[in-house]
Design an enzyme around this catalytic site. Structure first.
Site, PDB file in Angstrom:
ATOM      1  N   SER A  14       9.451 -21.464  -4.467  1.00 52.96           N
ATOM      2  CA  SER A  14       8.507 -22.427  -5.023  1.00 52.96           C
ATOM      3  C   SER A  14       7.144 -21.740  -5.098  1.00 52.96           C
ATOM      4  CB  SER A  14       8.494 -23.690  -4.160  1.00 52.96           C
ATOM      5  OG  SER A  14       7.773 -24.723  -4.800  1.00 52.96           O
ATOM      6  N   HIS A  41      10.747 -23.815  -8.474  1.00 53.72           N
ATOM      7  CA  HIS A  41      10.164 -25.121  -8.794  1.00 53.72           C
ATOM      8  C   HIS A  41       9.050 -24.954  -9.822  1.00 53.72           C
ATOM      9  CE1 HIS A  41      11.447 -26.681  -4.563  1.00 53.72           C
ATOM     10  NE2 HIS A  41      12.424 -26.760  -5.445  1.00 53.72           N
ATOM     11  N   ASP A 134      12.932 -28.042   0.421  1.00 56.09           N
ATOM     12  CA  ASP A 134      14.092 -27.801  -0.429  1.00 56.09           C
ATOM     13  C   ASP A 134      14.710 -26.442  -0.088  1.00 56.09           C
ATOM     14  OD1 ASP A 134      15.987 -28.225  -2.371  1.00 56.09           O
ATOM     15  OD2 ASP A 134      14.682 -27.611  -4.038  1.00 56.09           O
TER      16      ASP A 134
END
Length: 197
Positions: A14, A41, A134
């Site tokens: 991310s 992401h 995540d």
């Protein structure tokens, strides 16, 4: 699990992921035999420039994943914006617009858990820099199934939250710098005994 033949790689990142991936993916040689699936992401309403960016840096083929595409060795597949990327046991990729997981679509957990079903002990899972949880659940599933779990050293990550969360759920994971992760992946197909598990 020394000597286990590795068959595929999944990577989740991310915030700060582009920098970390830039130290990993260019190290893969042109004849690299393993497919690599990557979730980063990114905002759902933006076109992803990641395939073009990394295609110019890498010796392996880099592309955005397509629905029902046959998985080919040596290709790096990026999840497109606003779709979950899944690996099917039939050797195909699939895209899904199911609900976001942990506010994320694409979700690292969704990719990792589907790939664990497909590859089991042959899978290598990697969590890089990021600011969410995540990937922690997915990496735990990979490790529990006998796959190789790797986490970027939080001290070297631009955002340490995601690797720290992954290590909490998977404390036995290898912890390496992103450059060392790239070096390990580059030699992995030739020597399964070097993976440290």
């Amino acid at each position: 699990m020394s000597g286990v033949k590795r068959e595929a790689i999944v990577i989740g990142a991310s915030a700060g992921g582009i920098g970390a991936l830039s130290e990993i993916l260019p190290q893969l040689p042109a004849n690299y035999p393993l497919p690599t699936f990557v979730v980063v992401h990114i905002p759902p309403d933006m076109k992803s420039l990641l395939p073009e960016l990394f295609a110019s840096k890498c010796r392996v083929q880099v592309k955005e994943a397509e629905d029902k595409e046959t998985i080919r060795p040596g290709v790096v597949y990026f999840a497109p914006p606003d779709y979950h990327l899944l690996v099917e046991t039939t050797g195909l990729l699939s895209l899904s617009s199911d609900e976001p997981e942990l506010f994320s679509r694409p979700s690292i957990n969704v990719l990792f858990e589907s790939a664990e079903d497909a590859y089991g002990t042959g899978l290598v899972g990697i969590i890089l820099t990021g600011a969410s949880n995540d990937g922690a659940k997915g990496l735990h599933a990979i490790s529990k199934a006998g796959g190789l779990a790797i986490v970027q050293d939080p001290k070297t990550a631009e955002s340490s939250h995601m690797p720290e969360s992954a290590l909490e759920s998977c404390p036995g994971a290898l912890t390496l710098t992103s450059a060392d992760i790239g070096a390990l992946l580059a030699r992995l197909p030739n020597d399964g005994k070097t993976d440290g598990q």
